[in-house]
Design a protein around this motif. Structure first.
Motif, PDB file in Angstrom:
ATOM      1  N   CYS A   1     -43.434  36.628 113.840  1.00 24.61           N
ATOM      2  CA  CYS A   1     -42.727  35.616 113.075  1.00 24.61           C
ATOM      3  C   CYS A   1     -41.756  34.932 114.029  1.00 24.61           C
ATOM      4  CB  CYS A   1     -41.968  36.285 111.924  1.00 24.61           C
ATOM      5  SG  CYS A   1     -41.096  35.155 110.828  1.00 24.61           S
ATOM      6  N   ALA A   2     -41.607  33.628 113.921  1.00 21.96           N
ATOM      7  CA  ALA A   2     -40.741  32.915 114.850  1.00 21.96           C
ATOM      8  C   ALA A   2     -40.005  31.787 114.156  1.00 21.96           C
ATOM      9  CB  ALA A   2     -41.548  32.377 116.030  1.00 21.96           C
ATOM     10  N   LEU A   3     -38.891  31.464 114.740  1.00 27.42           N
ATOM     11  CA  LEU A   3     -38.027  30.412 114.221  1.00 27.42           C
ATOM     12  C   LEU A   3     -37.891  29.347 115.294  1.00 27.42           C
ATOM     13  CD1 LEU A   3     -34.565  31.251 112.702  1.00 27.42           C
ATOM     14  CD2 LEU A   3     -34.759  29.566 114.488  1.00 27.42           C
ATOM     15  N   GLY A   4     -38.030  28.103 114.943  1.00 23.89           N
ATOM     16  CA  GLY A   4     -37.899  27.020 115.905  1.00 23.89           C
ATOM     17  C   GLY A   4     -36.650  26.232 115.624  1.00 23.89           C
ATOM     18  N   ASN A   5     -35.752  26.278 116.571  1.00 22.30           N
ATOM     19  CA  ASN A   5     -34.513  25.516 116.451  1.00 22.30           C
ATOM     20  C   ASN A   5     -34.738  24.175 117.116  1.00 22.30           C
ATOM     21  OD1 ASN A   5     -31.939  24.374 117.155  1.00 22.30           O
ATOM     22  ND2 ASN A   5     -31.020  26.323 116.621  1.00 22.30           N
ATOM     23  N   THR A   6     -34.825  23.134 116.332  1.00 25.29           N
ATOM     24  CA  THR A   6     -35.191  21.828 116.883  1.00 25.29           C
ATOM     25  C   THR A   6     -34.151  21.299 117.857  1.00 25.29           C
ATOM     26  OG1 THR A   6     -34.212  20.728 114.978  1.00 25.29           O
ATOM     27  CG2 THR A   6     -36.539  21.225 114.865  1.00 25.29           C
ATOM     28  N   ASN A   7     -32.890  21.694 117.665  1.00 19.74           N
ATOM     29  CA  ASN A   7     -31.861  21.204 118.580  1.00 19.74           C
ATOM     30  C   ASN A   7     -31.967  21.870 119.940  1.00 19.74           C
ATOM     31  OD1 ASN A   7     -30.730  19.475 116.679  1.00 19.74           O
ATOM     32  ND2 ASN A   7     -29.441  21.094 115.849  1.00 19.74           N
ATOM     33  N   ALA A   8     -32.114  23.185 119.937  1.00 18.18           N
ATOM     34  CA  ALA A   8     -32.179  23.909 121.210  1.00 18.18           C
ATOM     35  C   ALA A   8     -33.546  23.768 121.851  1.00 18.18           C
ATOM     36  CB  ALA A   8     -31.843  25.373 121.004  1.00 18.18           C
ATOM     37  N   GLY A   9     -34.542  23.509 121.047  1.00 16.13           N
ATOM     38  CA  GLY A   9     -35.874  23.323 121.590  1.00 16.13           C
ATOM     39  C   GLY A   9     -36.587  24.587 121.980  1.00 16.13           C
ATOM     40  N   LYS A  10     -36.084  25.746 121.598  1.00 18.34           N
ATOM     41  CA  LYS A  10     -36.768  26.976 121.963  1.00 18.34           C
ATOM     42  C   LYS A  10     -36.952  27.831 120.719  1.00 18.34           C
ATOM     43  CE  LYS A  10     -32.345  28.898 123.491  1.00 18.34           C
ATOM     44  NZ  LYS A  10     -31.568  29.390 124.648  1.00 18.34           N
ATOM     45  N   SER A  11     -37.855  28.784 120.852  1.00 18.70           N
ATOM     46  CA  SER A  11     -38.200  29.627 119.723  1.00 18.70           C
ATOM     47  C   SER A  11     -37.535  30.991 119.825  1.00 18.70           C
ATOM     48  CB  SER A  11     -39.715  29.816 119.654  1.00 18.70           C
ATOM     49  OG  SER A  11     -40.373  28.596 119.421  1.00 18.70           O
TER      50      SER A  11
ATOM     51  N   SER B   1     -41.713  42.431 121.984  1.00 19.73           N
ATOM     52  CA  SER B   1     -41.740  41.013 121.690  1.00 19.73           C
ATOM     53  C   SER B   1     -41.572  40.185 122.950  1.00 19.73           C
ATOM     54  CB  SER B   1     -40.645  40.677 120.678  1.00 19.73           C
ATOM     55  OG  SER B   1     -40.799  39.346 120.231  1.00 19.73           O
ATOM     56  N   LEU B   2     -41.566  38.886 122.777  1.00 19.18           N
ATOM     57  CA  LEU B   2     -41.413  37.994 123.908  1.00 19.18           C
ATOM     58  C   LEU B   2     -39.937  37.796 124.207  1.00 19.18           C
ATOM     59  CD1 LEU B   2     -44.218  37.241 122.564  1.00 19.18           C
ATOM     60  CD2 LEU B   2     -43.967  35.088 123.750  1.00 19.18           C
ATOM     61  N   MET B   3     -39.618  37.853 125.469  1.00 25.57           N
ATOM     62  CA  MET B   3     -38.256  37.611 125.906  1.00 25.57           C
ATOM     63  C   MET B   3     -38.231  36.306 126.680  1.00 25.57           C
ATOM     64  SD  MET B   3     -35.916  39.760 128.581  1.00 25.57           S
ATOM     65  CE  MET B   3     -36.745  39.051 129.992  1.00 25.57           C
ATOM     66  N   LEU B   4     -37.457  35.358 126.202  1.00 24.26           N
ATOM     67  CA  LEU B   4     -37.362  34.082 126.900  1.00 24.26           C
ATOM     68  C   LEU B   4     -36.649  34.289 128.229  1.00 24.26           C
ATOM     69  CD1 LEU B   4     -37.743  30.984 126.849  1.00 24.26           C
ATOM     70  CD2 LEU B   4     -35.474  30.838 125.812  1.00 24.26           C
TER      71      LEU B   4
ATOM     72  N   GLY C   1     -28.377  25.427 110.588  1.00 22.54           N
ATOM     73  CA  GLY C   1     -29.160  24.217 110.385  1.00 22.54           C
ATOM     74  C   GLY C   1     -30.417  24.458 109.573  1.00 22.54           C
ATOM     75  N   TYR C   2     -31.436  23.689 109.911  1.00 22.94           N
ATOM     76  CA  TYR C   2     -32.675  23.737 109.131  1.00 22.94           C
ATOM     77  C   TYR C   2     -33.855  23.986 110.067  1.00 22.94           C
ATOM     78  CZ  TYR C   2     -29.487  21.657 105.807  1.00 22.94           C
ATOM     79  OH  TYR C   2     -28.415  21.423 104.995  1.00 22.94           O
ATOM     80  N   PRO C   3     -34.086  25.251 110.387  1.00 25.95           N
ATOM     81  CA  PRO C   3     -35.140  25.551 111.362  1.00 25.95           C
ATOM     82  C   PRO C   3     -36.533  25.411 110.778  1.00 25.95           C
ATOM     83  CG  PRO C   3     -34.295  27.573 110.436  1.00 25.95           C
ATOM     84  CD  PRO C   3     -33.443  26.460 109.861  1.00 25.95           C
ATOM     85  N   SER C   4     -37.501  25.336 111.650  1.00 31.14           N
ATOM     86  CA  SER C   4     -38.901  25.467 111.253  1.00 31.14           C
ATOM     87  C   SER C   4     -39.304  26.920 111.459  1.00 31.14           C
ATOM     88  CB  SER C   4     -39.774  24.550 112.123  1.00 31.14           C
ATOM     89  OG  SER C   4     -39.460  23.200 111.890  1.00 31.14           O
ATOM     90  N   LEU C   5     -40.266  27.357 110.682  1.00 32.10           N
ATOM     91  CA  LEU C   5     -40.698  28.753 110.736  1.00 32.10           C
ATOM     92  C   LEU C   5     -42.177  28.833 111.072  1.00 32.10           C
ATOM     93  CD1 LEU C   5     -38.813  30.035 107.571  1.00 32.10           C
ATOM     94  CD2 LEU C   5     -38.114  30.275 109.961  1.00 32.10           C
TER      95      LEU C   5
ATOM     96  N   THR D   1     -42.070  17.540 128.795  1.00 33.35           N
ATOM     97  CA  THR D   1     -40.856  17.502 129.600  1.00 33.35           C
ATOM     98  C   THR D   1     -40.200  18.887 129.667  1.00 33.35           C
ATOM     99  OG1 THR D   1     -39.586  16.881 127.650  1.00 33.35           O
ATOM    100  CG2 THR D   1     -40.363  15.093 129.058  1.00 33.35           C
ATOM    101  N   THR D   2     -40.525  19.698 128.698  1.00 35.12           N
ATOM    102  CA  THR D   2     -39.939  21.034 128.651  1.00 35.12           C
ATOM    103  C   THR D   2     -41.017  22.084 128.474  1.00 35.12           C
ATOM    104  OG1 THR D   2     -37.948  20.129 127.613  1.00 35.12           O
ATOM    105  CG2 THR D   2     -38.262  22.505 127.492  1.00 35.12           C
ATOM    106  N   MET D   3     -40.972  23.096 129.297  1.00 31.29           N
ATOM    107  CA  MET D   3     -41.839  24.259 129.153  1.00 31.29           C
ATOM    108  C   MET D   3     -40.964  25.501 129.159  1.00 31.29           C
ATOM    109  SD  MET D   3     -45.180  23.421 131.513  1.00 31.29           S
ATOM    110  CE  MET D   3     -46.239  22.021 131.169  1.00 31.29           C
ATOM    111  N   PHE D   4     -41.470  26.554 128.573  1.00 35.82           N
ATOM    112  CA  PHE D   4     -40.707  27.787 128.454  1.00 35.82           C
ATOM    113  C   PHE D   4     -41.488  28.937 129.074  1.00 35.82           C
ATOM    114  CE2 PHE D   4     -37.644  25.924 125.630  1.00 35.82           C
ATOM    115  CZ  PHE D   4     -38.345  24.948 124.964  1.00 35.82           C
TER     116      PHE D   4
END
Lengths: 117, 112
Positions: free
Chosen positions: B90-100, A43-46, B29-33, A31-34
């Motif tokens: 290295c990346a952080l995933g915010n589950t609420n926002a849904g973006k990395s 680096s990657l820029m959203l 919060g509690y992100p995934s890494l 449902t969501t793509m970036f």
């Protein structure tokens, strides 16, 4: 599983023309793509979040009229670079997340190298 | 907002050397890494992940432990190979926002 296919891998176009890049989730629904943009050695820029059946959400500073995003189905999102100019030359990458797997990372497409001449 | 700070590169090592790439983060919060790897001319591939404190992610000889107390997720490998040459994010995933949120990437070159 969780494969994202991006097409084309590379494209060269003339200034002023438009280019469409496709991002497909092959074996899952998204449902969501970036959409990301990556400059050389950076680096990657959203750029934007593509939402199925609704308008995309653009990050600050990204021109929505220049980078048109369409997410017409659960497996396809497209990015169209309109009236391309040499400064739009970049590496564009899409990503998607398997539904219900917020903690499992994102699957990325292989990227599209756009060169505007 | 969320942010990721990654060790600056480039990093050049000889084959079989020990690798450490530092990564620290700031998040609510509690992100995934995650650690992603990008080979030349290609997109990103997920290398490993950790979803909660003290979790250790591992894959292909690479390891990283989610340290909440130091807000770190350093990538390590005991013996690198030439084929490990790539850019690591290295990346952080915010589950609420849904973006990395990504770090700036570290280029690793391994010489034979």
């Amino acid at each position: 599983g969780a494969v994202v296919s991006q097409h084309p891998s590379w494209v060269i176009c003339k200034s002023g023309t438009s280019v469409k890049i496709e991002c497909r989730s092959l074996d899952f629904q998204a449902t969501t793509m970036f959409w990301y943009r990556q400059f050389p050695k950076q680096s990657l820029m959203l750029m934007a979040t593509s939402n199925e059946g609704s308008k995309a959400t653009y990050e600050q500073g990204v021109e929505k009229d220049k980078f048109l995003i369409n997410h017409a189905s659960l497996t396809l999102s497209t990015l169209t670079v309109t009236s391309a100019h040499p400064e739009d030359s970049s590496f564009y990458i899409c990503s998607a997340r398997l539904l219900g797997t917020a903690n499992y990372g994102y699957t990325f497409g292989s990227g599209t190298r756009l060169t505007v001449v | 907002g969320d942010s990721v700070t990654q060790m600056e590169g480039p990093v050049t090592l000889s084959e079989e050397a020990f690798l450490t790439i530092n990564c620290t983060y700031t998040a609510t919060g509690y992100p995934s890494l995650f650690w992603y790897v990008q080979y030349p001319g290609e997109g990103l591939q997920l290398l490993l992940k950790a979803t909660k404190a003290d979790d250790k992610g591992s894959n292909k000889g690479f390891e990283a432990t989610y340290r909440k107390e130091t807000t770190s997720f350093h990538l390590e490998k005991g013996s690198v190979q030439v084929s490990d040459s790539a850019v690591y994010f290295c990346a952080l995933g915010n589950t609420n926002a849904g973006k990395s949120t990504f770090g700036d990437g570290t280029t690793l070159t391994v010489k034979p």
